[in-house]
Write a protein that holds these residues in place. Structure first.
Motif, PDB file in Angstrom:
ATOM      1  N   ALA A  81      74.893 -60.281 -51.496  1.00  0.00           N
ATOM      2  CA  ALA A  81      73.597 -59.966 -52.102  1.00  0.00           C
ATOM      3  C   ALA A  81      72.820 -58.944 -51.279  1.00  0.00           C
ATOM      4  CB  ALA A  81      72.782 -61.243 -52.241  1.00  0.00           C
ATOM      5  N   GLU A  82      72.004 -58.149 -51.967  1.00  0.00           N
ATOM      6  CA  GLU A  82      71.105 -57.205 -51.317  1.00  0.00           C
ATOM      7  C   GLU A  82      69.753 -57.298 -52.016  1.00  0.00           C
ATOM      8  OE1 GLU A  82      71.317 -52.717 -49.579  1.00  0.00           O
ATOM      9  OE2 GLU A  82      71.963 -52.960 -51.653  1.00  0.00           O
ATOM     10  N   VAL A  83      68.744 -57.696 -51.259  1.00  0.00           N
ATOM     11  CA  VAL A  83      67.393 -57.891 -51.794  1.00  0.00           C
ATOM     12  C   VAL A  83      66.446 -56.948 -51.066  1.00  0.00           C
ATOM     13  CG1 VAL A  83      65.446 -59.509 -51.874  1.00  0.00           C
ATOM     14  CG2 VAL A  83      67.750 -60.277 -52.510  1.00  0.00           C
ATOM     15  N   PHE A  84      65.565 -56.297 -51.811  1.00  0.00           N
ATOM     16  CA  PHE A  84      64.559 -55.423 -51.222  1.00  0.00           C
ATOM     17  C   PHE A  84      63.166 -55.839 -51.681  1.00  0.00           C
ATOM     18  CE2 PHE A  84      68.239 -52.518 -51.450  1.00  0.00           C
ATOM     19  CZ  PHE A  84      68.263 -52.012 -50.151  1.00  0.00           C
ATOM     20  N   PHE A  85      62.188 -55.737 -50.770  1.00  0.00           N
ATOM     21  CA  PHE A  85      60.808 -55.712 -51.237  1.00  0.00           C
ATOM     22  C   PHE A  85      60.124 -54.481 -50.662  1.00  0.00           C
ATOM     23  CE2 PHE A  85      60.129 -58.333 -47.359  1.00  0.00           C
ATOM     24  CZ  PHE A  85      58.979 -57.771 -46.826  1.00  0.00           C
ATOM     25  N   VAL A  86      59.213 -53.925 -51.457  1.00  0.00           N
ATOM     26  CA  VAL A  86      58.557 -52.677 -51.087  1.00  0.00           C
ATOM     27  C   VAL A  86      57.369 -52.981 -50.189  1.00  0.00           C
ATOM     28  CG1 VAL A  86      57.358 -50.636 -51.928  1.00  0.00           C
ATOM     29  CG2 VAL A  86      59.289 -51.565 -53.227  1.00  0.00           C
ATOM     30  N   LEU A  87      57.448 -52.515 -48.948  1.00  0.00           N
ATOM     31  CA  LEU A  87      56.342 -52.693 -48.007  1.00  0.00           C
ATOM     32  C   LEU A  87      55.318 -51.576 -48.165  1.00  0.00           C
ATOM     33  CD1 LEU A  87      55.229 -54.315 -45.537  1.00  0.00           C
ATOM     34  CD2 LEU A  87      56.401 -52.625 -44.101  1.00  0.00           C
ATOM     35  N   LYS A  88      55.818 -50.349 -48.277  1.00  0.00           N
ATOM     36  CA  LYS A  88      54.926 -49.199 -48.419  1.00  0.00           C
ATOM     37  C   LYS A  88      55.506 -48.219 -49.420  1.00  0.00           C
ATOM     38  CE  LYS A  88      53.050 -49.187 -43.691  1.00  0.00           C
ATOM     39  NZ  LYS A  88      52.818 -48.357 -42.470  1.00  0.00           N
ATOM     40  N   GLY A  89      54.651 -47.710 -50.300  1.00  0.00           N
ATOM     41  CA  GLY A  89      55.053 -46.642 -51.181  1.00  0.00           C
ATOM     42  C   GLY A  89      55.451 -47.083 -52.577  1.00  0.00           C
ATOM     43  N   ARG A  90      56.081 -46.175 -53.264  1.00  0.00           N
ATOM     44  CA  ARG A  90      56.551 -46.366 -54.646  1.00  0.00           C
ATOM     45  C   ARG A  90      58.006 -45.925 -54.689  1.00  0.00           C
ATOM     46  NH1 ARG A  90      55.611 -43.680 -60.036  1.00  0.00           N
ATOM     47  NH2 ARG A  90      55.094 -45.378 -61.479  1.00  0.00           N
ATOM     48  N   TRP A  91      58.875 -46.772 -55.206  1.00  0.00           N
ATOM     49  CA  TRP A  91      60.306 -46.539 -55.098  1.00  0.00           C
ATOM     50  C   TRP A  91      60.992 -46.679 -56.453  1.00  0.00           C
ATOM     51  CZ3 TRP A  91      63.003 -45.744 -50.345  1.00  0.00           C
ATOM     52  CH2 TRP A  91      62.173 -45.761 -49.222  1.00  0.00           C
ATOM     53  N   ARG A  92      61.981 -45.819 -56.669  1.00  0.00           N
ATOM     54  CA  ARG A  92      62.838 -45.924 -57.859  1.00  0.00           C
ATOM     55  C   ARG A  92      64.200 -46.447 -57.423  1.00  0.00           C
ATOM     56  NH1 ARG A  92      66.622 -42.746 -61.052  1.00  0.00           N
ATOM     57  NH2 ARG A  92      66.731 -41.189 -59.374  1.00  0.00           N
ATOM     58  N   PHE A  93      64.639 -47.525 -58.034  1.00  0.00           N
ATOM     59  CA  PHE A  93      65.976 -48.070 -57.820  1.00  0.00           C
ATOM     60  C   PHE A  93      66.824 -47.734 -59.042  1.00  0.00           C
ATOM     61  CE2 PHE A  93      63.337 -50.358 -54.940  1.00  0.00           C
ATOM     62  CZ  PHE A  93      64.137 -50.699 -53.864  1.00  0.00           C
ATOM     63  N   PHE A  94      68.037 -47.282 -58.794  1.00  0.00           N
ATOM     64  CA  PHE A  94      68.913 -46.885 -59.897  1.00  0.00           C
ATOM     65  C   PHE A  94      70.315 -47.382 -59.607  1.00  0.00           C
ATOM     66  CE2 PHE A  94      68.100 -43.528 -56.835  1.00  0.00           C
ATOM     67  CZ  PHE A  94      69.360 -43.142 -56.404  1.00  0.00           C
ATOM     68  N   TRP A  95      71.149 -47.482 -60.651  1.00  0.00           N
ATOM     69  CA  TRP A  95      72.474 -48.061 -60.444  1.00  0.00           C
ATOM     70  C   TRP A  95      73.474 -47.503 -61.439  1.00  0.00           C
ATOM     71  CZ3 TRP A  95      68.057 -50.776 -61.720  1.00  0.00           C
ATOM     72  CH2 TRP A  95      67.971 -51.240 -63.031  1.00  0.00           C
ATOM     73  N   GLY A  96      74.742 -47.845 -61.170  1.00  0.00           N
ATOM     74  CA  GLY A  96      75.869 -47.267 -61.900  1.00  0.00           C
ATOM     75  C   GLY A  96      76.569 -46.264 -61.008  1.00  0.00           C
ATOM     76  N   GLN A  97      77.823 -45.948 -61.310  1.00  0.00           N
ATOM     77  CA  GLN A  97      78.607 -45.064 -60.446  1.00  0.00           C
ATOM     78  C   GLN A  97      77.902 -43.736 -60.186  1.00  0.00           C
ATOM     79  OE1 GLN A  97      82.557 -44.168 -61.883  1.00  0.00           O
ATOM     80  NE2 GLN A  97      82.884 -42.575 -60.339  1.00  0.00           N
ATOM     81  N   HIS A  98      77.212 -43.204 -61.195  1.00  0.00           N
ATOM     82  CA  HIS A  98      76.494 -41.941 -61.033  1.00  0.00           C
ATOM     83  C   HIS A  98      74.981 -42.130 -61.080  1.00  0.00           C
ATOM     84  CE1 HIS A  98      80.259 -39.715 -61.215  1.00  0.00           C
ATOM     85  NE2 HIS A  98      80.597 -40.445 -62.259  1.00  0.00           N
ATOM     86  N   GLY A  99      74.531 -43.379 -61.004  1.00  0.00           N
ATOM     87  CA  GLY A  99      73.111 -43.655 -60.979  1.00  0.00           C
ATOM     88  C   GLY A  99      72.415 -43.526 -62.308  1.00  0.00           C
ATOM     89  N   THR A 100      73.175 -43.535 -63.390  1.00  0.00           N
ATOM     90  CA  THR A 100      72.603 -43.294 -64.712  1.00  0.00           C
ATOM     91  C   THR A 100      72.644 -44.520 -65.632  1.00  0.00           C
ATOM     92  OG1 THR A 100      74.763 -42.444 -65.442  1.00  0.00           O
ATOM     93  CG2 THR A 100      73.163 -40.836 -64.638  1.00  0.00           C
ATOM     94  N   ALA A 101      73.157 -45.645 -65.138  1.00  0.00           N
ATOM     95  CA  ALA A 101      73.264 -46.828 -66.004  1.00  0.00           C
ATOM     96  C   ALA A 101      71.902 -47.452 -66.272  1.00  0.00           C
ATOM     97  CB  ALA A 101      74.213 -47.857 -65.384  1.00  0.00           C
ATOM     98  N   GLY A 102      71.042 -47.451 -65.277  1.00  0.00           N
ATOM     99  CA  GLY A 102      69.716 -48.036 -65.439  1.00  0.00           C
ATOM    100  C   GLY A 102      68.868 -47.762 -64.222  1.00  0.00           C
ATOM    101  N   GLU A 103      67.564 -47.986 -64.345  1.00  0.00           N
ATOM    102  CA  GLU A 103      66.654 -47.789 -63.223  1.00  0.00           C
ATOM    103  C   GLU A 103      65.403 -48.629 -63.432  1.00  0.00           C
ATOM    104  OE1 GLU A 103      63.790 -44.105 -63.916  1.00  0.00           O
ATOM    105  OE2 GLU A 103      65.886 -43.457 -63.738  1.00  0.00           O
ATOM    106  N   VAL A 104      64.665 -48.821 -62.329  1.00  0.00           N
ATOM    107  CA  VAL A 104      63.384 -49.514 -62.368  1.00  0.00           C
ATOM    108  C   VAL A 104      62.530 -48.981 -61.226  1.00  0.00           C
ATOM    109  CG1 VAL A 104      64.178 -51.439 -60.910  1.00  0.00           C
ATOM    110  CG2 VAL A 104      62.264 -51.777 -62.479  1.00  0.00           C
ATOM    111  N   VAL A 105      61.224 -48.878 -61.456  1.00  0.00           N
ATOM    112  CA  VAL A 105      60.288 -48.428 -60.431  1.00  0.00           C
ATOM    113  C   VAL A 105      59.567 -49.641 -59.872  1.00  0.00           C
ATOM    114  CG1 VAL A 105      58.207 -47.084 -59.978  1.00  0.00           C
ATOM    115  CG2 VAL A 105      60.002 -46.138 -61.450  1.00  0.00           C
ATOM    116  N   LEU A 106      59.545 -49.746 -58.544  1.00  0.00           N
ATOM    117  CA  LEU A 106      58.891 -50.853 -57.860  1.00  0.00           C
ATOM    118  C   LEU A 106      57.687 -50.349 -57.078  1.00  0.00           C
ATOM    119  CD1 LEU A 106      61.453 -52.391 -58.687  1.00  0.00           C
ATOM    120  CD2 LEU A 106      61.472 -53.427 -56.408  1.00  0.00           C
ATOM    121  N   GLU A 107      56.605 -51.133 -57.155  1.00  0.00           N
ATOM    122  CA  GLU A 107      55.388 -50.849 -56.407  1.00  0.00           C
ATOM    123  C   GLU A 107      55.333 -51.755 -55.173  1.00  0.00           C
ATOM    124  OE1 GLU A 107      53.657 -48.399 -57.533  1.00  0.00           O
ATOM    125  OE2 GLU A 107      54.272 -48.244 -59.638  1.00  0.00           O
TER     126      GLU A 107
END
Length: 321
Positions: A81-107
Motif C-alpha cells: 500500500a501507498e498512502v499520501f496526505f497533502v501537508l502543503k499545496g495542491r496536488w494532482r494524482f494520476f494513474w495508469g501506464q501513461h497516466g491517462t486512466a484517471g486523476e484526482v486533485v487533492l487539497e
C-alpha cells in the motif's frame, strides 16, 4: 522514558534531510527538482545518498516528497500500500501506464490510499513548494519500485541507469554497471497487461477522503480513515486514524506496538510517563510500544492530527477491481 530519549524519536519538519537523487527520474526534465525524505524505515529510495531519520521497524514506512510547482513524480507501482496526505499545496494524482486512466486533485489535509498494482504518479499543481507525506506498507516497503517502461527509457537518455540490483548508476558521474549487474529489465507487454487501468469513478469514492469530511466525522471521537472499519475500508497492513480538537482525549493510553503521530494543523502537546514534547505540522513522532501517553492541542484554533499504527494484516494488494 526521558525527554532526551524521546527527542531521538521525533523528526522535526525543519530538520528533514532531502535527497535529490532518490529515484531513476532524478535527471529527467519535469521530474528533476524533486526532494525525497525517508522519515521512518528505509523506504524505497534507489540512492545511497538517502538519509534515514529513524530506522526502528514499525511495520510500515513513513516518507515525504517535496516538489516545486509543475514538478512531477514519474509513473511507478508498488507491491504494498501507498498512502499520501497533502501537508502543503495542491496536488494532482494520476494513474495508469501513461497516466491517462484517471486523476484526482487533492487539497491540504486530503488523503489518498492508492491501490497497489496500479501505475501512479503525482505533481504539484499549486503556486508554491508543496509537501506530501507518505505511508508505505511493510517494513521493507515491498522490495522497491516498479517503473513504467517509458520512465526507465527516458532516464537512460538523461544518464541514469537502474541496475537489476535496484541501485542507480549515473553515467554523468562516470558510473557504470558493476560486473554481474544488468540493467533493470523493462516489463513485457504480457506483464503490463496485468496492471489495471481503473477510471476516477472506480478509484476516488473508495480511496480518497477529504479533510473537511474527516474533521466533521472526528467529533466527538477520533475516526478511523483507513482500516478494516475505516472511512476507506481496507486492510493495507496499517491503520490511519484522524483526530481534531473535539476528539482529543486527555486520558493516558498505550499501544502494544510502535505508533506514529503526524500533526496536520495546529500544535499538539504529547505527554508521556517521563516528559512531554510539542509537535507542529510536518513533524513526525514515533511513540514506543507500551508507553503511556496522550496528545492534546497545545494552542487555540484549528487542530488536527493523523495517527498510524501497524495491524496484523499483510501489507499486500489493496485493489479489488
Amino acid at each position: 522514558m526521558t525527554p532526551q530519549d524521546m527527542e531521538t524519536r521525533i523528526v522535526r519538519y525543519g530538520d528533514l534531510h532531502p535527497c535529490k537523487t532518490a529515484f531513476i527520474d532524478a535527471h529527467t526534465p519535469g521530474s528533476d527538482q524533486k526532494e525525497n525524505f525517508t522519515i521512518i524505515g528505509g523506504g524505497v529510495s534507489e540512492s545511497p545518498d538517502q538519509h534515514v531519520h529513524i530506522a526502528i521497524p514499525h511495520g510500515f514506512n513513513i516518507g515525504a516528497a517535496g516538489q516545486p510547482p509543475k514538478c512531477r513524480n514519474s509513473l511507478h507501482s508498488h507491491r504494498t500500500a501507498e498512502v499520501f496526505f497533502v501537508l502543503k499545496g495542491r496536488w494532482r494524482f494520476f494513474w495508469g501506464q501513461h497516466g491517462t486512466a484517471g486523476e484526482v486533485v487533492l487539497e491540504e489535509g486530503d488523503i489518498i490510499n492508492i491501490p497497489t498494482g496500479i501505475f501512479r504518479g503525482f505533481e504539484n499543481i499549486g503556486t508554491d513548494y508543496g509537501m506530501i507525506m507518505a505511508i508505505l506498507g511493510g517494513d521493507d516497503a515491498g522490495g522497491g519500485v516498479i517503473w513504467a517502461p517509458h520512465v526507465i527509457v527516458d532516464a537512460q537518455e538523461h544518464g541514469l541507469v537502474l541496475g537489476d540490483n535496484g541501485k542507480l548508476y549515473d553515467s554523468k558521474k562516470g558510473q557504470r554497471l558493476p560486473d554481474g549487474v544488468n540493467p533493470m529489465p523493462l516489463l513485457t507487454p504480457q506483464e503490463l497487461a496485468g496492471y489495471p487501468e481503473p477510471s476516477a469513478a472506480d478509484v476516488v469514492p473508495g480511496y480518497v477522503a477529504r479533510y473537511w469530511d474527516m474533521m466533521a466525522m472526528a467529533d466527538p471521537a477520533p475516526v478511523v480513515v483507513i482500516g478494516e472499519t475505516g472511512m476507506l475500508r481496507d486492510k493495507p497492513g496499517f491503520e490511519v486514524a484522524f483526530m481534531n480538537r473535539n476528539s482529543a482525549d486527555e486520558a493516558m493510553h498505550s499501544h502494544d506496538r510502535p505508533s506514529v503521530l503526524m500533526p496536520m494543523r495546529g500544535h499538539w502537546k504529547v505527554n508521556w510517563d517521563g516528559g512531554s514534547a510539542t509537535l507542529a505540522p510536518g513533524d513526525t513522532m514515533s511513540v514506543p510500544a507500551d508507553l503511556m501517553h496522550n496528545a492534546i492541542p497545545a494552542m487555540t484554533g484549528e487542530a488536527s492530527l493523523f495517527h498510524i499504527i501497524a495491524t496484523d494484516d499483510a501489507a499486500g494488494a489493496t485493489w479489488t477491481g
